[in-house]
Motif scaffolding. Structure first.
Motif, PDB file in Angstrom:
ATOM      1  N   SER A 252     -47.479  93.643  44.117  1.00 15.62           N
ATOM      2  CA  SER A 252     -48.688  93.861  43.323  1.00 15.62           C
ATOM      3  C   SER A 252     -49.685  94.635  44.162  1.00 15.62           C
ATOM      4  O   SER A 252     -49.540  94.758  45.375  1.00 15.62           O
TER       5      SER A 252
ATOM      6  N   ARG B 293     -51.254  98.148  45.051  1.00 14.56           N
ATOM      7  CA  ARG B 293     -51.057  99.584  44.929  1.00 14.56           C
ATOM      8  C   ARG B 293     -49.712  99.908  44.259  1.00 14.56           C
ATOM      9  O   ARG B 293     -48.879  99.043  44.084  1.00 14.56           O
ATOM     10  N   THR B 294     -49.526 101.136  43.867  1.00 17.74           N
ATOM     11  CA  THR B 294     -48.324 101.565  43.167  1.00 17.74           C
ATOM     12  C   THR B 294     -47.082 101.296  43.996  1.00 17.74           C
ATOM     13  O   THR B 294     -46.907 101.839  45.081  1.00 17.74           O
TER      14      THR B 294
ATOM     15  N   SER C  95     -44.028 102.200  43.616  1.00 22.85           N
ATOM     16  CA  SER C  95     -43.141 103.341  43.841  1.00 22.85           C
ATOM     17  C   SER C  95     -43.618 104.253  44.967  1.00 22.85           C
ATOM     18  O   SER C  95     -42.894 105.158  45.372  1.00 22.85           O
ATOM     19  N   ALA C  96     -44.809 104.021  45.486  1.00 20.38           N
ATOM     20  CA  ALA C  96     -45.326 104.815  46.599  1.00 20.38           C
ATOM     21  C   ALA C  96     -44.914 104.252  47.952  1.00 20.38           C
ATOM     22  O   ALA C  96     -45.282 104.816  48.989  1.00 20.38           O
TER      23      ALA C  96
ATOM     24  N   ASN D 139     -38.586 100.089  40.073  1.00 19.32           N
ATOM     25  CA  ASN D 139     -39.999 100.471  40.165  1.00 19.32           C
ATOM     26  C   ASN D 139     -40.778 100.142  38.889  1.00 19.32           C
ATOM     27  O   ASN D 139     -41.982  99.900  38.932  1.00 19.32           O
TER      28      ASN D 139
ATOM     29  N   ASN E 237     -41.806  96.680  39.498  1.00 19.78           N
ATOM     30  CA  ASN E 237     -42.460  96.435  40.790  1.00 19.78           C
ATOM     31  C   ASN E 237     -41.712  95.391  41.615  1.00 19.78           C
ATOM     32  O   ASN E 237     -42.333  94.522  42.254  1.00 19.78           O
TER      33      ASN E 237
END
Length: 124
Positions: free
Chosen positions: A25, A27-28, A30-31, A74, A77
């Motif tokens: 949880s 930030r994104t 997938s980054a 992704n 998450n």
């Protein structure tokens, strides 16, 4: 930053299977590249597996190759570690970790974000 929570640990007999999950949880997801480490009693934390941002590149420590599979979703998450043919020497607390890139992926100090860990115990 990203927050990580592991689940799925437990007690299993040698030869059995477990699937660990790591929910992210913040930030994104997938980054981030993500990975699994483990720490057995009285031993240092060690690298287990890692997967790239898009999931196309994976790395494993030699002792788990062919038995463990790392994957990620992704859209959910979440990262997973499917562990098959478990051995007593796999007993440890398993941690998930995240970072932006995978250079020097085995180096623990290069991973800034960590979960709290989940216990895996394999009985003989």
């Amino acid at each position: 930053q990203v927050q990580l929570v592991e689940s799925g640990g437990g007690l299993v007999q040698a030869g059995g299977s477990l699937r660990l999950s790591c929910a992210a949880s913040g930030r994104t997801f997938s980054a981030y590249a993500v990975g699994w480490f483990r720490q057995a009693p009285g031993k240092e934390r060690e690298f287990v597996a890692a997967i790239s941002l898009g999931g196309t590149i994976t790395y494993y420590t030699d002792s788990v190759k062919g038995r463990f599979t790392i994957s990620r979703d992704n859209a959910k998450n979440t990262m997973y570690l499917q562990m098959n043919s478990l051995k007593p020497e796999d007993t440890a607390v398993y941690y998930c970790a995240a970072r932006r890139t995978l250079e020097e992926y085995r180096t623990i100090t290069r991973w800034p974000y960590w979960g709290q860990g989940t216990q895996v115990t394999v009985s003989s």
